[in-house]
Design a protein around this motif. Structure first.
Motif, PDB file in Angstrom:
ATOM      1  N   ARG A 164     -25.645 -14.286  22.704  1.00 34.03           N
ATOM      2  CA  ARG A 164     -26.422 -15.490  22.416  1.00 34.03           C
ATOM      3  C   ARG A 164     -27.319 -15.279  21.199  1.00 34.03           C
ATOM      4  O   ARG A 164     -27.522 -16.195  20.405  1.00 34.03           O
ATOM      5  CB  ARG A 164     -27.234 -15.876  23.652  1.00 34.03           C
ATOM      6  N   LEU A 210     -32.073 -20.023  21.273  1.00 33.37           N
ATOM      7  CA  LEU A 210     -30.767 -20.631  21.055  1.00 33.37           C
ATOM      8  C   LEU A 210     -30.878 -22.149  20.992  1.00 33.37           C
ATOM      9  O   LEU A 210     -30.280 -22.786  20.114  1.00 33.37           O
ATOM     10  CB  LEU A 210     -29.815 -20.214  22.176  1.00 33.37           C
ATOM     11  N   TYR A 241     -21.062 -24.996  24.021  1.00 31.22           N
ATOM     12  CA  TYR A 241     -21.771 -23.950  24.761  1.00 31.22           C
ATOM     13  C   TYR A 241     -21.969 -24.361  26.213  1.00 31.22           C
ATOM     14  O   TYR A 241     -22.328 -25.500  26.510  1.00 31.22           O
ATOM     15  CB  TYR A 241     -23.127 -23.692  24.102  1.00 31.22           C
TER      16      TYR A 241
END
Length: 367
Positions: A164, A210, A241
């Protein structure tokens, strides 16, 4: 011929229709009653309709339901499909036409319904891993990874992110390239999307970093895994994602434009779960269906005829690792069924989490 009675949601109401089996049974019963009129007090051909409310794609359950009905000739299944948040609300609303089985991938919402006292204990169930069952009332029957789906053409000349942190850095370093080409769940709409986001948040600061990176790239949000995968396949997105890995793997296997990966820092595993509401009118049939999902036959059907990945992941009777390649040798982290999942359903905590997420995902404020 499928003997599945499908659900069609029309303005929030589920449409209904008879199965072919029911018509045949009705016709046969009518003939018998006519022939035995005056000498018979009842009919032995009565069928049970098992009502299943589920947040699982109908196509993913069809073979499981067909094979269950084939071995339970007196049970017809009325299957109704919702999204996870709609299902939770519908069960809370109750009503006269209540389900006999509730199935959802949103483990926290399932725990919430059971914790409210809306479920009954199911009898004669097999022993399960502790992380996938709770109180003898809630039973996980799959072990499904949470994945990233990517467009292969986009990454022909770019390395794939392995963690990530690498993904966040990649977007930060080239936000223009990824502008409006990242997809993820809209956690305001999707129950399973909210579950996965909160589970990410529990595992450290990288999630907030993120999401901020997604905001810089003006990421697009979606209600469903299928919509995200469609957008990646059509090259509208570079990657999506936190998609449901079982659904994604089936699509990737059939579409050379798509790739799938799990990160090396951790890979969440969730369990699609089922329970029997207290209001169920067909308890024995409901127990039989859940036992079937957890049985060797039901689990084998998931492996061979369904995109769902069975609970015995990675166990296999012949000792071979039958799991898809993208799952192997990854640090799998199961989401544990239990009261801990309710922390993020607290109204104030939920409101605060969604508010912060929405600010981050919206991207920087124009000058």
């Amino acid at each position: 011929m499928r003997y599945l009675r499908r659900a069609h949601l029309l303005d929030g109401q589920a449409g209904r229709r008879f199965t072919l089996r029911q018509f045949r049974r009705l016709f046969r019963t009518t003939l018998i009653l006519i022939a035995l009129a005056g000498s018979c007090e009842g009919s032995a051909w009565a069928a049970t309709t098992l009502r299943i409310w589920s947040a699982t794609d109908t196509a993913a359950m069809t073979d499981l339901i067909d094979r269950f009905e084939a071995t339970h000739s007196t049970i017809d299944i009325d299957y109704r499909e919702f999204n996870t948040a709609e299902l939770h609300a519908a069960v809370l609303d109750g009503g006269d036409d209540a389900p006999d089985v509730v199935i959802s991938s949103a483990m926290d919402l399932q725990v919430d319904l059971v914790n409210r006292g809306l479920a009954i204990a199911a009898r004669d169930m097999p022993e399960l891993p502790q992380w996938s069952t709770w109180r003898g009332e809630l039973f996980g029957f799959t072990a499904e990874p949470v994945a990233v789906v990517y467009n292969k053409r986009t990454f022909e000349d770019r390395p794939l992110p392995r963690t990530r942190s690498e993904l966040a850095s990649m977007i930060r370093d080239d936000a223009a390239f990824f502008a409006r080409r990242i997809g993820t769940y809209d956690i305001r709409q999707s129950g399973v999307g909210y579950l996965l986001a909160t589970q990410d948040a529990q595992r450290g600061y990288q999630f907030s970093r993120l999401v901020e990176s997604f905001g810089r790239a003006f990421a697009r949000t979606f209600c469903c895994t299928s919509d995200m995968i469609d957008a990646v396949a059509e090259d509208e997105l570079s990657l999506a994602y936190n998609v449901i890995g079982s659904y994604a793997y089936e699509r990737v296997a059939a579409d050379p434009r798509l790739g799938i990966l799990l990160f090396d820092d951790y890979a969440l595993i969730f369990s699609r779960s089922a329970f029997i509401p207290k209001s169920a009118s067909n308890r024995e049939a409901a127990e039989a269906f859940i036992r079937y999902l957890l049985s060797p036959n039901g689990q084998a059907t998931m492996r061979s005829a369904s995109p769902l990945l069975p609970l015995d992941l990675p166990e296999n009777p012949d000792g071979k690792d039958w799991r898809p390649e993208f799952v192997r040798n990854k640090p799998l982290v199961p989401i544990r069924m239990g009261l801990g999942l309710l922390t993020w359903l607290d109204a104030l905590k939920r409101q605060s989490f969604i508010s912060e997420w929405a600010k981050s995902i919206a991207g920087p404020t124009p000058p």
